[in-house]
Scaffold this motif. Structure first.
Motif, mmCIF file in Angstrom:
data_model
loop_
_atom_site.group_PDB
_atom_site.id
_atom_site.type_symbol
_atom_site.label_atom_id
_atom_site.label_comp_id
_atom_site.label_asym_id
_atom_site.label_seq_id
_atom_site.Cartn_x
_atom_site.Cartn_y
_atom_site.Cartn_z
ATOM 1 N N ARG A 24 0.817 -1.220 0.000
ATOM 2 C CA ARG A 24 0.000 0.000 0.000
ATOM 3 C C ARG A 24 0.847 1.264 0.000
ATOM 4 O O ARG A 24 0.558 2.209 -0.723
ATOM 5 N N TRP A 25 1.902 1.315 0.837
ATOM 6 C CA TRP A 25 2.666 2.534 1.047
ATOM 7 C C TRP A 25 4.012 2.551 0.348
ATOM 8 O O TRP A 25 4.676 3.593 0.310
ATOM 9 N N GLY A 26 4.464 1.430 -0.164
ATOM 10 C CA GLY A 26 5.758 1.371 -0.844
ATOM 11 C C GLY A 26 6.907 1.656 0.118
ATOM 12 O O GLY A 26 6.835 1.341 1.313
ATOM 13 N N SER A 27 7.940 2.281 -0.385
ATOM 14 C CA SER A 27 9.135 2.560 0.422
ATOM 15 C C SER A 27 8.844 3.451 1.621
ATOM 16 O O SER A 27 9.569 3.408 2.615
ATOM 17 N N TRP A 28 7.785 4.261 1.544
ATOM 18 C CA TRP A 28 7.437 5.126 2.673
ATOM 19 C C TRP A 28 7.183 4.313 3.937
ATOM 20 O O TRP A 28 7.449 4.791 5.047
ATOM 21 N N ALA A 29 6.675 3.112 3.791
ATOM 22 C CA ALA A 29 6.412 2.265 4.957
ATOM 23 C C ALA A 29 7.701 1.955 5.715
ATOM 24 O O ALA A 29 7.689 1.759 6.930
ATOM 25 N N LEU A 30 8.824 1.942 5.007
ATOM 26 C CA LEU A 30 10.102 1.600 5.632
ATOM 27 C C LEU A 30 10.627 2.706 6.537
ATOM 28 O O LEU A 30 11.588 2.492 7.282
ATOM 29 N N LEU A 31 10.009 3.882 6.521
ATOM 30 C CA LEU A 31 10.348 4.917 7.501
ATOM 31 C C LEU A 31 10.095 4.410 8.924
ATOM 32 O O LEU A 31 10.689 4.891 9.874
ATOM 33 N N PHE A 32 9.200 3.435 9.030
ATOM 34 C CA PHE A 32 8.835 2.888 10.333
ATOM 35 C C PHE A 32 9.558 1.576 10.649
ATOM 36 O O PHE A 32 9.134 0.822 11.516
ATOM 37 N N SER A 33 10.658 1.342 9.966
ATOM 38 C CA SER A 33 11.423 0.110 10.205
ATOM 39 C C SER A 33 12.052 0.085 11.592
ATOM 40 O O SER A 33 12.499 -0.960 12.040
ATOM 41 N N TRP A 34 12.079 1.200 12.277
ATOM 42 C CA TRP A 34 12.648 1.268 13.620
ATOM 43 C C TRP A 34 11.689 0.743 14.692
ATOM 44 O O TRP A 34 12.097 0.491 15.827
ATOM 45 N N LEU A 35 10.424 0.560 14.352
ATOM 46 C CA LEU A 35 9.445 0.104 15.336
ATOM 47 C C LEU A 35 9.738 -1.328 15.790
ATOM 48 O O LEU A 35 10.007 -2.200 14.964
ATOM 49 N N PRO A 36 9.671 -1.574 17.083
ATOM 50 C CA PRO A 36 9.855 -2.946 17.573
ATOM 51 C C PRO A 36 8.788 -3.877 16.998
ATOM 52 O O PRO A 36 7.643 -3.479 16.802
ATOM 53 N N LEU A 37 9.162 -5.081 16.714
ATOM 54 C CA LEU A 37 8.313 -6.151 16.187
ATOM 55 C C LEU A 37 7.840 -5.895 14.759
ATOM 56 O O LEU A 37 7.906 -6.771 13.921
ATOM 57 N N VAL A 38 7.373 -4.714 14.448
ATOM 58 C CA VAL A 38 6.826 -4.383 13.135
ATOM 59 C C VAL A 38 7.930 -4.110 12.115
ATOM 60 O O VAL A 38 7.822 -4.491 10.946
ATOM 61 N N GLY A 39 8.987 -3.454 12.544
ATOM 62 C CA GLY A 39 10.035 -2.995 11.636
ATOM 63 C C GLY A 39 10.705 -4.095 10.843
ATOM 64 O O GLY A 39 10.956 -3.939 9.638
ATOM 65 N N ASP A 40 11.012 -5.205 11.491
ATOM 66 C CA ASP A 40 11.651 -6.318 10.785
ATOM 67 C C ASP A 40 10.770 -6.836 9.661
ATOM 68 O O ASP A 40 11.238 -7.120 8.557
ATOM 69 N N GLY A 41 9.477 -6.944 9.941
ATOM 70 C CA GLY A 41 8.541 -7.416 8.929
ATOM 71 C C GLY A 41 8.440 -6.468 7.748
ATOM 72 O O GLY A 41 8.336 -6.905 6.601
ATOM 73 N N LEU A 42 8.495 -5.164 8.021
ATOM 74 C CA LEU A 42 8.441 -4.183 6.937
ATOM 75 C C LEU A 42 9.663 -4.297 6.035
ATOM 76 O O LEU A 42 9.542 -4.249 4.805
ATOM 77 N N CYS A 43 10.833 -4.443 6.640
ATOM 78 C CA CYS A 43 12.064 -4.579 5.839
ATOM 79 C C CYS A 43 12.040 -5.868 5.024
ATOM 80 O O CYS A 43 12.406 -5.869 3.846
ATOM 81 N N PHE A 44 11.609 -6.944 5.649
ATOM 82 C CA PHE A 44 11.492 -8.233 4.950
ATOM 83 C C PHE A 44 10.549 -8.095 3.763
ATOM 84 O O PHE A 44 10.840 -8.545 2.650
#
Length: 140
Positions: A88-108
């Motif tokens: 949905r958000w593309g690369s913009w979603a990866l701005l939140f890669s620092w979030l615990p638990l969620v961030g790893d999934g976004l990068c993956f």
């Protein structure tokens, strides 16, 4: 041996590990080192940000590799949610890669979906820098 006793190298190692699938405490080490006032805050923020970004890119590469080997249906439920968010958000979603638990999934998911390496790197790095600046200046 405790990582904070290694100074900036320990911070880098902890930041890298914290951004992969393993847990870590890079924020605590950054706060400790900022409080010790032996290194410049900007140097410590840069070291933590680079280490954490490299760890996130490792997870991104794992997603890229996994996409070649496994169908999307084989992914865990958490990764399915991350895939939908990144679709949905593309690369913009990866701005939140620092979030615990969620961030790893976004990068993956970013790697899985073959997002541009450059835009992924920039979004991940920006999110990490802003987070570490906030942590560091909370302890100045």
């Amino acid at each position: 041996m405790q990582l904070e006793s290694l100074g900036p190298l320990g911070l880098f190692i902890s930041a890298f590990i914290s951004s992969t699938v393993a847990p870590g405490g890079s924020e605590a080490i950054l706060a400790y080192l900022v409080n010790s006032q032996q290194h410049s805050v900007s140097q410590l923020v840069a070291i933590a940000s680079i280490g954490n970004t490299l760890g996130a890119l490792t997870t991104w590469w794992l997603g890229l590799w996994a996409a070649k080997k496994y169908p999307a249906e084989a992914l865990a439920k958490q990764h399915q949610k991350s895939l939908n968010t990144v679709r949905r958000w593309g690369s913009w979603a990866l701005l939140f890669s620092w979030l615990p638990l969620v961030g790893d999934g976004l990068c993956f998911a970013g790697g899985w979906l073959r997002l541009s390496m450059l835009s992924s790197l920039l979004a991940i790095f920006l999110g990490k820098v802003l987070r570490y600046i906030a942590v560091a200046y909370a302890f100045v």
